[in-house]
Motif scaffolding. Sequence first.
Motif, mmCIF file in Angstrom:
data_model
loop_
_atom_site.group_PDB
_atom_site.id
_atom_site.type_symbol
_atom_site.label_atom_id
_atom_site.label_comp_id
_atom_site.label_asym_id
_atom_site.label_seq_id
_atom_site.Cartn_x
_atom_site.Cartn_y
_atom_site.Cartn_z
ATOM 1 N N ILE A 116 0.844 -1.203 0.000
ATOM 2 C CA ILE A 116 0.000 0.000 0.000
ATOM 3 C C ILE A 116 0.877 1.249 0.000
ATOM 4 C CG2 ILE A 116 -1.732 1.314 1.290
ATOM 5 C CD1 ILE A 116 -2.823 -1.309 2.347
ATOM 6 N N SER A 117 0.505 2.223 -0.813
ATOM 7 C CA SER A 117 1.264 3.467 -0.925
ATOM 8 C C SER A 117 1.416 4.155 0.430
ATOM 9 C CB SER A 117 0.563 4.417 -1.902
ATOM 10 O OG SER A 117 1.145 5.704 -1.881
ATOM 11 N N SER A 118 2.561 4.763 0.637
ATOM 12 C CA SER A 118 2.828 5.492 1.882
ATOM 13 C C SER A 118 2.355 6.942 1.806
ATOM 14 C CB SER A 118 4.333 5.464 2.187
ATOM 15 O OG SER A 118 5.054 6.142 1.163
ATOM 16 N N CYS A 119 1.840 7.359 0.664
ATOM 17 C CA CYS A 119 1.409 8.751 0.496
ATOM 18 C C CYS A 119 0.162 9.046 1.332
ATOM 19 C CB CYS A 119 1.100 9.045 -0.970
ATOM 20 S SG CYS A 119 2.531 8.968 -2.056
ATOM 21 N N LYS A 120 0.079 10.256 1.838
ATOM 22 C CA LYS A 120 -1.122 10.695 2.542
ATOM 23 C C LYS A 120 -2.259 10.871 1.550
ATOM 24 C CE LYS A 120 1.167 13.159 6.344
ATOM 25 N NZ LYS A 120 1.290 14.420 7.069
ATOM 26 N N SER A 121 -3.479 10.927 2.071
ATOM 27 C CA SER A 121 -4.634 11.227 1.235
ATOM 28 C C SER A 121 -4.594 12.700 0.845
ATOM 29 C CB SER A 121 -5.920 10.941 2.009
ATOM 30 O OG SER A 121 -6.080 11.885 3.054
ATOM 31 N N PRO A 122 -5.386 13.111 -0.154
ATOM 32 C CA PRO A 122 -5.447 14.542 -0.497
ATOM 33 C C PRO A 122 -5.783 15.421 0.701
ATOM 34 C CG PRO A 122 -6.465 13.260 -2.225
ATOM 35 C CD PRO A 122 -6.141 12.288 -1.118
ATOM 36 N N MET A 123 -6.691 14.966 1.583
ATOM 37 C CA MET A 123 -7.023 15.747 2.781
ATOM 38 C C MET A 123 -5.793 15.951 3.643
ATOM 39 S SD MET A 123 -9.709 14.862 5.898
ATOM 40 C CE MET A 123 -8.634 13.608 6.607
ATOM 41 N N GLY A 124 -5.037 14.873 3.883
ATOM 42 C CA GLY A 124 -3.841 14.970 4.706
ATOM 43 C C GLY A 124 -2.778 15.847 4.085
ATOM 44 N N MET A 125 -2.608 15.724 2.755
ATOM 45 C CA MET A 125 -1.610 16.555 2.060
ATOM 46 C C MET A 125 -1.990 18.023 2.120
ATOM 47 S SD MET A 125 -0.297 14.556 -1.319
ATOM 48 C CE MET A 125 0.355 12.891 -1.260
ATOM 49 N N MET A 126 -3.277 18.321 1.906
ATOM 50 C CA MET A 126 -3.721 19.713 1.899
ATOM 51 C C MET A 126 -3.499 20.350 3.261
ATOM 52 S SD MET A 126 -5.415 21.714 -0.434
ATOM 53 C CE MET A 126 -4.325 23.078 -0.172
ATOM 54 N N SER A 127 -3.857 19.642 4.318
ATOM 55 C CA SER A 127 -3.683 20.178 5.673
ATOM 56 C C SER A 127 -2.209 20.401 5.985
ATOM 57 C CB SER A 127 -4.291 19.217 6.698
ATOM 58 O OG SER A 127 -5.684 19.082 6.499
ATOM 59 N N SER A 128 -1.353 19.464 5.570
ATOM 60 C CA SER A 128 0.087 19.587 5.824
ATOM 61 C C SER A 128 0.672 20.784 5.100
ATOM 62 C CB SER A 128 0.805 18.303 5.394
ATOM 63 O OG SER A 128 0.353 17.189 6.139
ATOM 64 N N VAL A 129 0.247 20.982 3.856
ATOM 65 C CA VAL A 129 0.745 22.115 3.062
ATOM 66 C C VAL A 129 0.312 23.442 3.688
ATOM 67 C CG1 VAL A 129 0.495 23.311 0.847
ATOM 68 C CG2 VAL A 129 0.945 20.849 0.887
ATOM 69 N N ILE A 130 -0.957 23.514 4.096
ATOM 70 C CA ILE A 130 -1.487 24.747 4.698
ATOM 71 C C ILE A 130 -0.732 25.091 5.984
ATOM 72 C CG2 ILE A 130 -3.494 25.763 5.858
ATOM 73 C CD1 ILE A 130 -5.242 24.164 3.849
ATOM 74 N N LYS A 131 -0.552 24.104 6.855
ATOM 75 C CA LYS A 131 0.118 24.379 8.127
ATOM 76 C C LYS A 131 1.597 24.680 7.938
ATOM 77 C CE LYS A 131 -3.007 22.424 11.478
ATOM 78 N NZ LYS A 131 -3.193 21.563 12.665
ATOM 79 N N ALA A 132 2.234 24.018 6.966
ATOM 80 C CA ALA A 132 3.643 24.314 6.689
ATOM 81 C C ALA A 132 3.794 25.730 6.154
ATOM 82 C CB ALA A 132 4.202 23.298 5.692
ATOM 83 N N LYS A 133 2.857 26.159 5.296
ATOM 84 C CA LYS A 133 2.885 27.522 4.750
ATOM 85 C C LYS A 133 2.721 28.556 5.865
ATOM 86 C CE LYS A 133 -0.824 29.389 3.002
ATOM 87 N NZ LYS A 133 -0.950 30.671 3.744
ATOM 88 N N ASP A 134 1.744 28.320 6.746
ATOM 89 C CA ASP A 134 1.500 29.273 7.825
ATOM 90 C C ASP A 134 2.662 29.313 8.819
ATOM 91 O OD1 ASP A 134 -0.856 29.910 6.659
ATOM 92 O OD2 ASP A 134 -2.158 29.107 8.228
ATOM 93 N N ALA A 135 3.266 28.152 9.073
ATOM 94 C CA ALA A 135 4.423 28.112 9.980
ATOM 95 C C ALA A 135 5.582 28.911 9.404
ATOM 96 C CB ALA A 135 4.845 26.670 10.220
#
Length: 283
Positions: free
Chosen positions: A184-203
């Motif tokens: 099974i792929s180790s990639c996050k779901s689109p929801m998980g990726m979107m949240s990670s990108v948003i929080k990384a941007k704000d940080a």
Amino acid sequence: FSPSVVRDNSKCINCRRCIAACNDVQQIGAIGVSKRGFKTKIGPIFDFSLAQTPCVNCGQCAAICPTGALVIKSNVDEVWKDIYDPEVKVVAQIAPAVRVALGDEFDLPKGTNVMGKIVGAMKRLGFDEVYDTSTAADLTVIEEANELLAKIKSGNTEMPLFTSCCPAWMKYAEDNHPELVPYISSCKSPMGMMSSVIKAKDARDNEGNKKAKRTKVVAVMPCTAKKFEIHREDQMLDGEQATDHSITTVELADMIRSAGLRFEDVLPEAVEMPYGIASGAGV
């Protein structure tokens, strides 16, 4: 104890519809019958909570329950609390399916794309920023393709590569087919990726700013299993939840109604940039 479903057996009338939905339709078998006669009881074996069973958090038992003995767990109160907290920046992401499903909820013509109205309504509810999860769906396609290429180039024999954005599918595979987990792929779901990108941007934007607001991400998803997914360890960001709350299309409709908004009259607005562009594949 379940992140998706709340049980209240005092309302149960032993109609066994939930058992039919879980055992016959979904073929999960998390709910059954114990004891006999007037002592008959519906629920998981050994009085376990749903969280201790093979339950995949699909919510079909709650959808079929006629009395409210099983209902979808609501996270609306927590979302309102964050919206009214002056020290919290509340950011929303909207799954592709919601743009049509919410229109159905407000009796608009079938198939109407109400994405613009959703953004306009959520801004009036108090959300600071609204994004489209479709952008992260494109990221998922790219990351999964890179993972596949890396496996092929390295000669990795753990093939083929399975992938799913559905947390119910993931839990079903883990519980019933553990031999497939290495594939099974180790990639996050689109929801998980979107949240990670948003929080990384704000940080990054708030680096060195001690008075910066804390960012909390609310995901509007068509599925109750997403409430379970946000707590999975593989969806965390630096040991903390990347997505703080997951609400369903119905919960968003309830928030709009409780705020007194006439959804059909809300003027459309655009999602925030730079995450407002997505391909047809993402949608």
